[in-house]
Write a protein that holds these residues in place. Structure first.
Motif, short mmCIF file in Angstrom:
data_model
loop_
_atom_site.label_atom_id
_atom_site.label_comp_id
_atom_site.label_asym_id
_atom_site.label_seq_id
_atom_site.Cartn_x
_atom_site.Cartn_y
_atom_site.Cartn_z
N SER A 175 0.84 -1.21 0.00
CA SER A 175 0.00 0.00 0.00
C SER A 175 0.86 1.24 0.00
CB SER A 175 -0.94 0.00 1.19
OG SER A 175 -0.46 -0.77 2.23
N SER A 176 2.05 1.21 0.64
CA SER A 176 2.84 2.46 0.63
C SER A 176 3.43 2.69 -0.76
CB SER A 176 3.93 2.40 1.68
OG SER A 176 4.61 1.19 1.62
N ILE A 177 3.79 1.63 -1.49
CA ILE A 177 4.36 1.85 -2.83
C ILE A 177 3.26 2.40 -3.74
CG2 ILE A 177 5.13 0.62 -4.88
CD1 ILE A 177 6.97 -0.97 -3.13
N SER A 178 2.04 1.87 -3.63
CA SER A 178 1.01 2.43 -4.51
C SER A 178 0.63 3.83 -4.05
CB SER A 178 -0.22 1.52 -4.54
OG SER A 178 -0.52 1.08 -3.25
N MET A 179 0.82 4.13 -2.74
CA MET A 179 0.54 5.51 -2.28
C MET A 179 1.61 6.44 -2.82
SD MET A 179 0.44 6.87 1.63
CE MET A 179 2.14 7.14 2.07
N LEU A 180 2.89 6.02 -2.75
CA LEU A 180 3.97 6.94 -3.11
C LEU A 180 3.99 7.18 -4.61
CD1 LEU A 180 6.76 5.55 -0.77
CD2 LEU A 180 5.52 7.68 -0.52
N PHE A 181 3.62 6.17 -5.40
CA PHE A 181 3.67 6.37 -6.85
C PHE A 181 2.37 6.94 -7.38
CE2 PHE A 181 7.69 5.40 -8.15
CZ PHE A 181 8.15 4.17 -7.73
N PHE A 182 1.43 7.27 -6.48
CA PHE A 182 0.09 7.64 -6.94
C PHE A 182 0.15 8.88 -7.82
CE2 PHE A 182 -4.32 6.98 -6.66
CZ PHE A 182 -4.91 8.22 -6.73
N THR A 183 0.81 9.94 -7.31
CA THR A 183 0.82 11.19 -8.10
C THR A 183 1.59 10.99 -9.41
OG1 THR A 183 2.65 11.70 -6.65
CG2 THR A 183 0.57 12.82 -6.23
N MET A 184 2.66 10.19 -9.35
CA MET A 184 3.47 10.02 -10.57
C MET A 184 2.62 9.36 -11.66
SD MET A 184 6.99 7.91 -10.72
CE MET A 184 8.45 8.88 -10.55
N ARG A 211 -0.13 11.67 -12.94
CA ARG A 211 0.34 12.72 -13.86
C ARG A 211 0.55 12.12 -15.25
NH1 ARG A 211 5.55 14.15 -12.01
NH2 ARG A 211 4.55 14.54 -9.99
N MET A 236 5.05 -0.16 -10.50
CA MET A 236 6.40 0.27 -10.90
C MET A 236 6.52 0.26 -12.41
SD MET A 236 9.21 -1.08 -8.25
CE MET A 236 9.32 -0.35 -6.63
N LYS A 267 -5.39 -2.48 -10.85
CA LYS A 267 -4.90 -2.30 -9.47
C LYS A 267 -6.04 -2.45 -8.49
CE LYS A 267 -2.21 0.89 -8.02
NZ LYS A 267 -1.54 2.20 -7.90
#
Lengths: 518, 119, 117, 272
Positions: free
Chosen positions: D94-103, D106, D265, D185
């Motif tokens: 969940s943290s990886i999908s949270m951190l890449f969310f904005t990327m 965009r 990723m 996802k």
């Protein structure tokens, strides 16, 4: 059902965390209500335990997965074979702190963090930090302590880097994750050495079989120094200002309580695993006490001197977090050192116990007023869009409640009488003075510098003319934020005015469960 | 005598992991150093669980009970957990390194010094 | 609630009547309020020049923030050598963090080997 | 400063070395001799049970009913560790999908997604896509075999899930799974949470005895409860109580969790 409470406290928030993504897909109001109910339910369970464990002095055991959960060691064997949860005075004391702070942080971040897809993950990781803290405080099993410490570290590293669009938070998250990964690796080395010696992971069993060989002392070093690093003690504290200043404000408050759970781990291992100072054993506790005292005094002094010259609000408060951790280390360090004196514990009964009481009571007070200060710094940073003190002015005109909360927090951290900082610091000053006067004088001097640095913040951010043009985000402070801050204000003032209410019921049993009093 | 070298490997793995942590400046290389240390610790656990010519603790189609000698199961269960935790730490740190690179366009520690308006 | 805080008095020897403190505090405020009504200077009137903070003579409006960044520059100037050393530690360099961790583990290990611990 | 730290590293390594050597040569039973009395070798002739591991070796099979003792430790004796560890994996996902969310937002998942077969830059030929589709089926079945036979042969939830996740990686490379990232996802995240809820649900179902207890073992054979005699046996699929169910839940969670990481990723790293 009541004897299943120890595992329910950990399993209930875990179950909610697992179903949160599904609930979050359905609708967010339901998710908020669900998380609110779970945190409130866990807090109620903890408070219901206070009667049995703290006042009654009973120690709850729970063997996870066994046919009879209350029987730690089966008849035919003389060692536990499953994972045992153990709740005694000290772990319940820490769990209460984590419960209150998580509840307040949840209320505060309801409106502080903008609603959206990422808020699902935010609430999920916050709940799992709560589970990590509770797990660490309740297990009596070394490897389980390592797993819950890992849950805590990974979840908070991800939350530190919550604002990925800004320049520095991802690097701060990286630092926190690296520090935690190294600390847990060394901790695992210590656990491996303990397992090699005694074939078991249960803390009480190993304590019974402890032979204090060179390997045990190496295991002690590999376990205590990384935990001191995670708690933010000198000389390994440099990650604290970088991480707390980049994290969102409610998360810094939660991080501070998470690092205090590592401090709990430090004390739990040095008392329950490596032998009780009273029984003597092969360990020279005088040196261990003095190591912790030196760490505490250095943390106090360096933390406050660095905070004085800061321009950034959150970095200043992070340095204060380091210096206040020094007080706790000083208190318990003096307790250990006095305990190890060969006078049969009379000195300990005179002032050693009071020093430990001051140190541990300071943990609770510090969690409350530091949480309050971090929340107010969140409002200040949100209002002016920056964390630099020179670009903040006249907040008092607009947010009077935040000003009152900040003043209460600042006076409490400096140890001004009616507030709770004073009630634990007076215990520390008195007892540490009898141990060695110089330490007490340094502690008082550091409190003066703490007040000086918070005067700086007060004058620059709250005083001054009202400047509409410098306000970036003018949305008024919402009810959730005010409720969160007011809960902490009530606790800070309440424990300041009636310290004995807390010391008598929670802090003293915590000390008795840690150190067998003569 | 050969088992003596098992412990030498454990100590060397941990030692070189720590040396890399001190001298390496690239964020990705620090993650690799961390993995080296985790591998060293896993090897230490497995070395503790070894029994001379013991088989894996699985009874399906195992040799007859008489001369059955088995390796200890607990460290292997812990290494299973530790490997997945190591994977988790590495995955998260690489994600954060990617995001740091995306925001700061550098992976070098020296250039990534603390905040600009620091003390 | 009215008990003397026994933990406090036993260990620290100070008499701690919390509610008495609150009562005295409120009493003082009332006295000040009543007494002040007659004896404070009554030539104070709102939104005149008196309200503005004293700007040491120059006339323009005080509209700049009180820059408190270097409020304690004297303290920092006095302990110059100490602060340069301390700030060099907090440069945010990850390798330094690891250096300090391994140094402290080494020092405590020396204590262990020296039989001190 | 660096040199001082290097010397302390050498000191730590020396301490580790001396300490571990003094521990015991590899292969000897655990711990210092005076704690563990006898030195027996063969599994049956160790008279009294000194440590946790001796107990697992001797009674693990009969008590939990599973032939694979490591699986019995992972999913029964120390199931709380495995629950904590599944949470660690859940946090990472969940943290990886949270951190890449904005990327990813965009980049816009739909438009820049590579279209169906044949449009991968350089044109993935049909042989590759069809071949990888066949291989996908084989890998998934092998993964499921590993997960289901967790308590009989070496394997279990984690290893089986990881093998199945490699099948997702294969699909991503051969551009068979590149449409509509958000929907895939969401589905994966749903099944991952389902797997975890299954795991902790089984723990709660056993709360009558105690949390995460193996209440199905040595019960009626229909519900994975077949009792096992001590000693080698050909291995019965219905034998280990809650172990196969927990292994299935963990396999589901690891497969869908790692697939989320791979998909996130892949789409974060696409056409910088």
């Amino acid at each position: 059902m009541t004897d299943h409470i120890p595992v329910l406290i950990i399993a209930l928030p875990l179950l909610t965390a697992f179903i949160l993504p599904i609930v979050g897909m359905i609708n967010t109001r339901l998710r908020n209500i669900l998380v609110f109910l779970v945190i409130a339910a866990v807090n109620l369970m903890l408070i219901s335990l206070v009667q049995r464990v703290s006042i009654g002095g009973e120690v709850l055991h729970y063997v996870v997965g066994a046919a009879d959960p209350l029987q730690v060691i089966r008849e035919g064997l003389d060692f536990p074979i499953r994972i045992v949860l153990k709740i005694d005075g000290f772990s319940l004391f820490m769990a209460l702190i984590s419960g209150v702070i998580t509840f307040v942080v949840f209320l505060f971040s309801l409106s502080y963090i903008k609603e959206g897809e990422r808020k699902n993950y935010y609430q999920l990781l916050m709940l799992l930090i709560f589970v990590g803290m509770l797990g660490m405080e309740f297990t009596n099993d070394l490897f389980n302590f390592f797993v819950f410490l890992e849950i805590l570290s990974i979840a908070s590293a991800a939350l530190v880097a919550y604002r990925t669009d800004r320049k520095h938070p991802p690097y701060a998250g990286y630092k926190y994750m690296l520090v935690s990964a190294i600390a847990t690796s060394f901790l695992l080395m210590g656990i491996a050495l303990c397992y090699a010696q005694y074939g078991s992971f249960n803390i009480d069993y190993i304590h019974g079989m402890m032979k204090y060989t060179l390997l045990d002392k190496m295991a002690l070093v590999f376990m205590l120094v990384p935990l001191a690093m995670k708690a933010g003690a000198i000389p390994m504290h440099m990650w604290v200002p970088d991480t707390y200043s980049e994290a969102p404000a409610p998360i810094s408050a939660l991080l501070k309580t998470a690092s205090m759970a590592s401090l709990y781990g430090l004390f739990r291992l040095s008392f329950s695993l490596f032998g009780n100072p009273l029984e003597g054993g092969g360990m020279n506790y005088h040196t261990l006490g003095w190591i912790i005292i030196v760490m505490g005094v250095l943390s106090m002094f360096v933390g406050v001197t660095m905070a004085l010259v800061q321009n950034d609000v959150k970095r200043l408060m992070a340095y204060h977090a380091v210096s206040q951790t020094g007080y706790m280390l000083l208190g318990v360090g003096v307790g250990i050192a006095v305990h190890a004196q060969a006078d049969g514990g009379s000195a300990f009964k005179l002032f050693g116990r009071v020093a430990m009481m001051g140190g541990i009571f300071h943990m609770m007070n510090h969690a409350f007023y530091k949480g309050l200060l971090f929340l107010t710094s969140g409002v200040m940073a949100r209002r002016f869009g920056t964390r630099d003190l020179n670009r903040m002015v006249g907040l008092a005109h607009r947010d009077t409640f935040t000003t009152v909360a900040f003043v209460i927090g600042a006076l409490a951290i400096a140890g001004i009488p009616p507030l709770n900082g004073f009630s634990s610091k007076i215990l520390l000053y008195e007892s540490v003075y009898q141990f060695s006067p110089l330490l007490s004088i340094i502690a008082i001097f550091v409190s003066v510098l703490t007040l000086a640095s918070f005067m700086k913040v007060f004058y620059s951010a709250f005083m001054g003319p009202e400047r509409k043009d410098m306000i970036i985000d003018a949305t008024p402070v919402s009810k959730g934020m005010i409720l969160g801050m007011s809960i902490l204000c009530v606790l800070v003032v309440g424990f300041g005015l009636f310290p004995d209410l807390v010391v008598g019921t929670i802090v003293e049993p915590a000390i008795e469960s840690l150190v067998t009093i003569l | 005598m050969t088992d003596f070298f098992l412990y030498v490997t454990v100590v060397l793995l941990i030692f070189f992991g720590m040396v890399a942590l001190i001298y390496k400046r690239n964020l990705i290389k620090i993650v690799i150093a961390l993995n080296i240390i985790e591998a060293g610790i896993n090897l230490l656990f497995i070395a503790l669980a070894y029994r001379p010519n013991g088989t894996a603790p699985i009874f399906t189609l195992a040799p007859a009970l008489g001369e059955l000698k088995m390796v200890l199961p607990t460290p292997q269960a812990l290494i299973l957990t530790n490997i997945v935790i190591g994977f988790g730490t590495t995955a998260l740190m690489l994600t954060l390194a990617i995001l740091t690179y995306q925001n700061n366009h550098t992976l070098d520690i020296r250039k990534l010094r603390g905040v600009e308006n620091n003390d | 609630m009215f008990t003397v805080e026994k933990i406090f008095t036993q260990n620290t020897g100070i008499i701690w009547y919390p509610l008495l403190l609150v009562a005295i505090f409120l009493l003082l405020i009332c006295i000040l309020w009543i007494w002040g009504r007659y004896y404070f200077r009554n030539d104070y009137n709102k939104n005149t020049a008196q309200v503005k903070p004293f700007n040491s003579g120059n006339l323009d409006e005080i509209n700049y923030p009180i820059r408190s960044g270097n409020l304690y520059w004297g303290f920092k100037k006095a302990l110059e050598s100490y602060f340069t050393f301390i700030e060099s530690l907090h440069k945010g360099d990850l390798n330094d963090y690891m250096v300090w961790l391994f140094l402290s583990i080494g020092v405590v290990l020396l204590l262990v080997s020296g039989g001190l611990l | 400063m660096r040199l001082a730290s290097f010397l302390s590293l050498v000191l730590i390594a020396a301490f580790l070395f001396v300490g571990i050597l003094r521990l015991h040569p590899v292969g000897e039973p655990l711990g210092n001799p005076d704690v563990f009395k006898d030195r027996g070798d063969a599994i049956t002739d160790i008279k009294n049970v000194d440590t946790m591991d001796d107990y697992y070796l001797r009674n693990g099979q009969t008590e939990t009913g599973s032939n694979n003792l490591v699986a019995s430790v992972v999913f029964d004796y120390r199931a709380f560790d495995t629950l904590g560890e599944a949470t660690v994996l859940f946090i990472v996902v969940s943290s990886i999908s949270m951190l890449f969310f904005t990327m990813i937002k965009r980049k816009g998942p739909e438009t820049s997604g590579v279209s169906r077969i044949g449009e991968f830059p350089g044109g993935v030929s049909r042989v590759i896509t069809f071949g990888s589709f066949l291989l996908y089926i084989l890998i998934i079945t092998f993964g499921i075999y590993l997960v289901v036979h967790g308590h009989l042969s070496p394997g279990g939830g984690f290893q089986g899930g990881a093998v199945m996740a490699s099948a997702t990686a294969l699909l991503l490379i051969s551009s068979l799974m590149t449409r509509n990232v958000q929907k895939t996802k969401k589905i994966f995240s749903f099944f991952e949470s389902l797997g975890l809820t299954l795991f902790i649900g089984i723990g709660f179902v056993g709360i009558g005895v105690s949390f995460l207890s193996n209440f199905l073992a040595n019960g009626n054979p229909l519900l994975f409860g077949k009792a096992i005699a001590f000693g080698p046996n050909p291995g019965y699929l219905v034998s280990a109580g809650t172990l196969p169910l927990l292994s299935l839940a963990i396999g589901m969670e690891v497969f869908f969790g790692l697939s989320i990481i791979l998909v996130t990723m892949y789409h974060a790293a696409k056409d910088e």
